[in-house]
Design a protein around this motif. Structure first.
Motif, PDB file in Angstrom:
ATOM      1  N   LYS A  11       0.845  -1.191   0.000  1.00 54.74           N
ATOM      2  CA  LYS A  11       0.000   0.000   0.000  1.00 54.74           C
ATOM      3  C   LYS A  11       0.884   1.247   0.000  1.00 54.74           C
ATOM      4  O   LYS A  11       1.766   1.389   0.854  1.00 54.74           O
ATOM      5  CB  LYS A  11      -0.900   0.004   1.233  1.00 54.74           C
ATOM      6  CG  LYS A  11      -1.728   1.282   1.347  1.00 54.74           C
ATOM      7  CD  LYS A  11      -2.767   1.200   2.450  1.00 54.74           C
ATOM      8  CE  LYS A  11      -3.656   2.441   2.389  1.00 54.74           C
ATOM      9  NZ  LYS A  11      -4.922   2.236   3.089  1.00 54.74           N
ATOM     10  N   PHE A 170       3.213  -1.470   3.799  1.00 50.10           N
ATOM     11  CA  PHE A 170       2.902  -0.114   3.338  1.00 50.10           C
ATOM     12  C   PHE A 170       4.202   0.663   3.190  1.00 50.10           C
ATOM     13  O   PHE A 170       5.221   0.308   3.792  1.00 50.10           O
ATOM     14  CB  PHE A 170       1.966   0.612   4.323  1.00 50.10           C
ATOM     15  CG  PHE A 170       2.587   0.843   5.661  1.00 50.10           C
ATOM     16  CD1 PHE A 170       3.447   1.911   5.887  1.00 50.10           C
ATOM     17  CD2 PHE A 170       2.337  -0.035   6.719  1.00 50.10           C
ATOM     18  CE1 PHE A 170       4.052   2.109   7.118  1.00 50.10           C
ATOM     19  CE2 PHE A 170       2.946   0.160   7.953  1.00 50.10           C
ATOM     20  CZ  PHE A 170       3.797   1.229   8.143  1.00 50.10           C
TER      21      PHE A 170
ATOM     22  N   ASP B   5      -3.620   7.568  -1.933  1.00 47.81           N
ATOM     23  CA  ASP B   5      -3.314   6.205  -1.479  1.00 47.81           C
ATOM     24  C   ASP B   5      -3.436   5.301  -2.700  1.00 47.81           C
ATOM     25  O   ASP B   5      -4.353   5.469  -3.510  1.00 47.81           O
ATOM     26  CB  ASP B   5      -4.331   5.720  -0.437  1.00 47.81           C
ATOM     27  CG  ASP B   5      -4.121   6.389   0.917  1.00 47.81           C
ATOM     28  OD1 ASP B   5      -3.219   7.248   1.030  1.00 47.81           O
ATOM     29  OD2 ASP B   5      -4.880   6.065   1.846  1.00 47.81           O
ATOM     30  N   HIS B   7      -3.346   1.120  -3.526  1.00 45.84           N
ATOM     31  CA  HIS B   7      -3.212  -0.235  -3.003  1.00 45.84           C
ATOM     32  C   HIS B   7      -3.999  -1.163  -3.906  1.00 45.84           C
ATOM     33  O   HIS B   7      -5.207  -1.021  -4.043  1.00 45.84           O
ATOM     34  CB  HIS B   7      -3.774  -0.298  -1.572  1.00 45.84           C
ATOM     35  CG  HIS B   7      -3.580  -1.633  -0.923  1.00 45.84           C
ATOM     36  ND1 HIS B   7      -4.494  -2.204  -0.085  1.00 45.84           N
ATOM     37  CD2 HIS B   7      -2.554  -2.519  -0.999  1.00 45.84           C
ATOM     38  CE1 HIS B   7      -4.043  -3.383   0.327  1.00 45.84           C
ATOM     39  NE2 HIS B   7      -2.873  -3.598  -0.200  1.00 45.84           N
TER      40      HIS B   7
END
Lengths: 385, 385
Positions: A11, A170, B5, B7
């Motif tokens: 992530k 992450f 973000d 992911h």
């Protein structure tokens, strides 16, 4: 296009002022070991931000991970992990710290002598601690891949490893964290990302159009932003583009379904291990020489590279290839990064020393055609004198 | 570049003859429900391959998932899942089957009336069954993202949902599976992928260089391969490029850190719900008209699009924008896909009907600036007459 598997579960949390998101990214009950390099993480305030974000969690710290992280140093971190029953690792730094953290993540749970992980390239990794990263130096792409490189000082061996278990959970990419980097590290990062891309692009055509367009997009971007990236440290937009480009240069995407080279890296690793030359700087030494020596095997892609990255359309094929290599060399030199061994006062003796190490490490059939044997590596190194 | 973000944990298994890998991708002890559409999956032999790969596992099958999958049909699948204690779903088909499978994955474990999942856009998804896909139609990108669209026939509502829990665990992309597709579905796929890309690219500049280069690379590739993709069904290389391009057009990558539009999709959904026009065909109706109406807001990006995708460099800014829109329209029409409502015998009455539905569904502030209100949507629809 070749068949491929692509899987990248890391992530990415990207942007200004994102370090605080650690508070939700790291499990609440984690026993955390923060791994970092030198004094800069503390001096810039990043470590303080990290500590604040981790709040009440149990936190230990392990500093001193050096550039080209050494097995010897990392094993001390493994010792801390085991002593303190650490169950989550957090890398704060650049590629060396993240690579080192990957090694620690695997080594801490490895039954046996952990150097075997490097010796077997990671194939023997069965378990690993979870880990995340706060990236401070855009360059290696380690923040979004499952590979690392570790150096055994005692034997001057620099070996790569990878495992599906070694993707960061992450990575936080805050371009502001790059403002305080020394210029030479930014220049190194530009070269590193450039060569990561060419290792997956400058091979032979397999009609993988999107992979080619993406690789060219990364190279064009690096060339476009380089002057501003080194001249104006606090230009957020430029640093944001550098950071995301460097990540995408080695997250598996542009290499999926295409042949890959990596001979430049393998030869470069030996130069680092022997002479302690920065990783990116070894790539700048090897790549132009390698492209010249391998021009027949890479002809189609070199012409495409010349046209699409450097805008070279005039001249015979060989003139255009010469020009593409010359532009690449000039790009590196323009960043203050030498492309000749002589800049490091290295000559023929270095050629022989590198060849000996390549032989020791079994690096005798490199490149996308596995045709770079020791004789070819000698030619390449001699072309870099 | 905007903060973002990113992911995407879906594993892609890409290439010729990869369906057999299901044998290792699906858990050995899974109770599997295969979801598929019409008769083609059986006729082409894909279902037989899938059954063989699943071996001794407990397998049930649910066919008949229609294009623009309906809530009514999907709830019958939910019933089977609950009755048969299914714990793994396998979609075999295109975007409609995969979207439908996502809805089933969430609905089967939802406490309450599952239509609420669509009404809340997926925000209320707390759990979902794991699922994978075998893609047979490159178009929607559903095979590598966490979103879907479901239609409530009773109310003519077509609503989108997404959730971090709705990424496929894996998707198998075998370009050979596309050889038997009807030409119009291949053309639809090309347009769908093209418009997915423009929804994330034709907004306003935020200095996201790599995202722009990647989006342009996808668009350039679609334009380059389109003639061959429709003319020669069994050209593996072309179909491989189409398949990977369509996946990358909507897997979150090119949309990370940039503004997004999606007004074309929202207006298009109403056209599908009201008049049963194929999804991609509604996009071809709306996009050229929308670009014309929104040309001031999109000026910078339209000029960039014209130059980098269509090679348009001559003329005033407005002439170049006109040319870029005309080339886009001609691209769609050249694939046999109309860009005017009149081609479907629709006129002013359709404009009013769509506006009424947009109002009902709260679609009154669309686009990257949220400035496409009902009056602006009317202009767009009128420009598409």
């Amino acid at each position: 296009m070749n068949n491929f598997d692509f899987h990248n579960p890391t992530k990415i949390v990207f942007g200004a002022d994102t370090v605080g998101k650690l508070s939700t990214l790291v499990p609440n009950d984690a026993r955390v070991l923060i791994l970092f390099g030198g004094a800069s993480a503390e001096k810039t305030g990043t470590m303080a931000e990290v500590r604040t974000a981790l709040g009440e969690r149990t936190v230990r710290e392990f500093g001193g991970i050096e550039p080209n992280p050494s097995y010897e140093t990392l094993m001390r971190a493994v010792h801390v992990v085991r002593e303190e029953k650490i169950d989550f690792l957090l890398a704060v730094g650049g590629g060396s710290v993240i690579d080192g953290t990957k090694f620690v993540a695997a080594a801490a749970l490895y039954d046996g002598e952990p150097w075997e992980i490097a010796q077997q390239g990671g194939a023997n990794v069965q378990r690993a601690l979870p880990f995340g990263s706060v990236l401070t130096l855009p360059a290696t792409g380690s923040e979004m891949n499952n590979g690392g490189v570790v150096t055994h000082k005692a034997t001057q061996s620099k070996l790569a490893f990878r495992s599906a278990l070694l993707f960061p959970a992450f990575s936080i990419l805050d371009p502001r964290k790059t403002f305080t980097l020394p210029t030479n590290q930014v220049a190194n990062g530009l070269v590193d990302a450039f060569v990561h891309t060419t290792e997956q692009y400058l091979t032979y055509p397999v009609n993988a159009k999107v992979q080619d367009r993406f690789a060219e997009g990364l190279l064009q971007t690096l060339v476009e932003i380089a002057p501003q990236a080194v001249a104006t440290p606090d230009d957020y937009e430029t640093r944001a583009n550098l950071m995301w480009t460097a990540t995408l240069a080695l997250n598996g995407l542009i290499g999926a379904g295409v042949p890959q080279d990596w001979a430049t890296h393998m030869i470069g690793h030996e130069l680092t291990a022997l002479y302690d030359i920065d990783h990116a700087r070894t790539l700048a030494l090897v790549l132009p020489a390698l492209l010249d020596v391998q021009r027949e095997q890479k002809r189609g892609k070199l012409l495409q590279f010349g046209e699409r990255v450097w805008g070279i359309t005039d001249g015979t094929d060989d003139e255009r290839i010469d020009a593409a290599i010359a532009r690449t060399r000039a790009f590196f030199e323009g960043l203050g990064i030498p492309t000749r061994l002589s800049a490091y006062q290295l000559g023929e003796e270095a050629v022989e020393a590198v060849l000996k190490q390549l032989q020791t490490h079994g690096m005798t059939a490199l490149g996308e055609h596995r045709d770079i044997d020791l004789a070819r590596s000698r030619k390449i190194l001699q072309a870099a004198l």
